[in-house]
Design a protein around this motif. Structure first.
Motif, short mmCIF file in Angstrom:
data_model
loop_
_atom_site.label_atom_id
_atom_site.label_comp_id
_atom_site.label_asym_id
_atom_site.label_seq_id
_atom_site.Cartn_x
_atom_site.Cartn_y
_atom_site.Cartn_z
N GLU A 80 0.84 -1.19 0.00
CA GLU A 80 0.00 0.00 0.00
C GLU A 80 0.88 1.25 0.00
O GLU A 80 1.76 1.40 0.84
CB GLU A 80 -0.86 -0.03 1.26
N VAL A 81 0.64 2.12 -0.96
CA VAL A 81 1.41 3.36 -1.08
C VAL A 81 0.42 4.51 -1.24
O VAL A 81 -0.35 4.53 -2.19
CB VAL A 81 2.35 3.33 -2.30
N PRO A 82 0.39 5.47 -0.30
CA PRO A 82 -0.52 6.61 -0.45
C PRO A 82 -0.26 7.36 -1.75
O PRO A 82 0.89 7.49 -2.19
CB PRO A 82 -0.20 7.49 0.76
N GLN A 83 -1.33 7.86 -2.36
CA GLN A 83 -1.22 8.51 -3.66
C GLN A 83 -0.28 9.71 -3.64
O GLN A 83 0.40 9.96 -4.63
CB GLN A 83 -2.61 8.92 -4.16
N LEU A 84 -0.21 10.46 -2.54
CA LEU A 84 0.71 11.60 -2.53
C LEU A 84 2.15 11.13 -2.65
O LEU A 84 2.98 11.78 -3.29
CB LEU A 84 0.51 12.48 -1.30
N ILE A 85 2.47 9.94 -2.12
CA ILE A 85 3.81 9.39 -2.29
C ILE A 85 3.97 8.83 -3.69
O ILE A 85 5.02 8.98 -4.31
CB ILE A 85 4.09 8.32 -1.20
N VAL A 86 2.90 8.24 -4.24
CA VAL A 86 2.93 7.74 -5.61
C VAL A 86 3.27 8.88 -6.57
O VAL A 86 4.09 8.73 -7.47
CB VAL A 86 1.58 7.09 -6.00
N GLN A 120 -1.66 18.86 10.27
CA GLN A 120 -2.32 19.04 8.98
C GLN A 120 -3.40 17.99 8.77
O GLN A 120 -3.11 16.85 8.42
CB GLN A 120 -1.30 18.96 7.84
N MET A 121 -4.61 18.37 8.97
CA MET A 121 -5.72 17.45 8.73
C MET A 121 -5.80 17.09 7.25
O MET A 121 -6.17 15.98 6.90
CB MET A 121 -7.05 18.06 9.20
N GLU A 122 -5.40 18.04 6.39
CA GLU A 122 -5.44 17.78 4.94
C GLU A 122 -4.50 16.63 4.58
O GLU A 122 -4.86 15.75 3.79
CB GLU A 122 -5.05 19.04 4.17
N LEU A 123 -3.32 16.60 5.18
CA LEU A 123 -2.37 15.52 4.91
C LEU A 123 -2.93 14.19 5.40
O LEU A 123 -2.87 13.19 4.69
CB LEU A 123 -1.03 15.82 5.58
N LYS A 124 -3.48 14.18 6.61
CA LYS A 124 -4.08 12.95 7.12
C LYS A 124 -5.24 12.50 6.23
O LYS A 124 -5.41 11.31 5.99
CB LYS A 124 -4.57 13.15 8.56
N GLN A 125 -6.02 13.47 5.74
CA GLN A 125 -7.13 13.14 4.87
C GLN A 125 -6.63 12.53 3.56
O GLN A 125 -7.20 11.57 3.05
CB GLN A 125 -7.99 14.39 4.59
N LYS A 128 -5.65 9.06 4.29
CA LYS A 128 -6.86 8.25 4.46
C LYS A 128 -7.50 7.93 3.11
O LYS A 128 -7.87 6.79 2.85
CB LYS A 128 -7.85 8.98 5.36
N GLU A 129 -7.60 8.95 2.25
CA GLU A 129 -8.17 8.74 0.92
C GLU A 129 -7.31 7.76 0.12
O GLU A 129 -7.84 6.90 -0.59
CB GLU A 129 -8.28 10.07 0.17
N SER A 130 -6.00 7.89 0.24
CA SER A 130 -5.09 6.99 -0.45
C SER A 130 -5.29 5.56 0.03
O SER A 130 -5.28 4.62 -0.76
CB SER A 130 -3.65 7.40 -0.23
N LYS A 131 -5.47 5.41 1.33
CA LYS A 131 -5.70 4.07 1.89
C LYS A 131 -6.98 3.48 1.32
O LYS A 131 -7.02 2.30 0.95
CB LYS A 131 -5.75 4.13 3.40
N GLU A 132 -8.03 4.31 1.20
CA GLU A 132 -9.29 3.84 0.63
C GLU A 132 -9.12 3.44 -0.84
O GLU A 132 -9.63 2.41 -1.27
CB GLU A 132 -10.37 4.91 0.78
N ILE A 133 -8.40 4.27 -1.59
CA ILE A 133 -8.14 3.96 -3.01
C ILE A 133 -7.36 2.67 -3.11
O ILE A 133 -7.68 1.78 -3.91
CB ILE A 133 -7.39 5.12 -3.69
#
Length: 194
Positions: A80-86, A120-125, A128-133
């Protein structure tokens, strides 16, 4: 270069045992410190060698692989790789070296993500969104816990030491986005629901 003694062995061994147990705050902290090393080496106008992970571990490192890379083949991940890291990874793999971030820029991005993680709630969000994706891509069960996503058998002709490679008539390089657009994304098809 003299490296600090690693109590748990190599980074690959440590992650193989601990990846699923680490939260993203820990992973971002580790990435920040890992990125600072090459940034400091480059800042001293020194070069390094053999400081890399093991992409293309399952194929021979030969002219055929070089051609595929020129045509847009890029490493895939079975974790699992969060999209911001992708998105950062895609920038690092751009065929045009001038579009790739510098070591300093990578360190700054990763360290700012770590520093901002709790505030940063935006970063956590985004994580979280990346995890869902990724859960949709990988399936709700995620990666099998019976085998580590970082443990694998390396091809006998996969060579991870610096060496001069002289291949003639390689095709013109294509940007990595061509490959990702053609093959969905950076997550391995083995773990994709498609």
């Amino acid at each position: 270069m003299v490296l600090e003694y690693a109590e748990h062995g190599s980074l690959r061994n440590y992650l193989g045992k601990s990846y699923d147990k680490l939260g993203w705050e820990d992973k971002l902290n580790d990435l920040c410190w890992i990125a600072l090393g090459p940034a400091r080496v480059h800042g001293k106008e020194l070069i390094h060698r053999d400081l890399h992970n093991a992409p293309y571990h399952d194929v021979s490192h030969d002219e055929s692989l070089a051609i595929k890379i020129c045509l847009g083949l890029r490493p895939r991940f079975n974790i699992e790789v969060p999209q911001l890291i992708v998105h950062l990874i895609k920038r690092c793999l751009d065929e045009n070296p001038l579009k790739r971030p510098t070591a300093d820029e990578i360190a700054n991005i990763l360290c700012s993500w770590y520093v901002e993680f709790n505030s940063q709630m935006e970063l956590k969000q985004k994580i979280k969104e990346s995890k869902e994706i990724n859960n949709k891509i990988l399936g709700d069960s995620s990666i099998s816990s019976t085998s580590s996503p970082l443990s694998y058998k390396t091809h006998s002709r996969a060579i991870y030491t610096s060496r001069l490679i002289n291949f003639n008539n390689l095709p013109e390089s294509k940007n990595s986005d061509d490959y990702y657009n053609l093959y969905d994304d950076i997550i391995s098809k083995e773990y994709s629901s498609n």
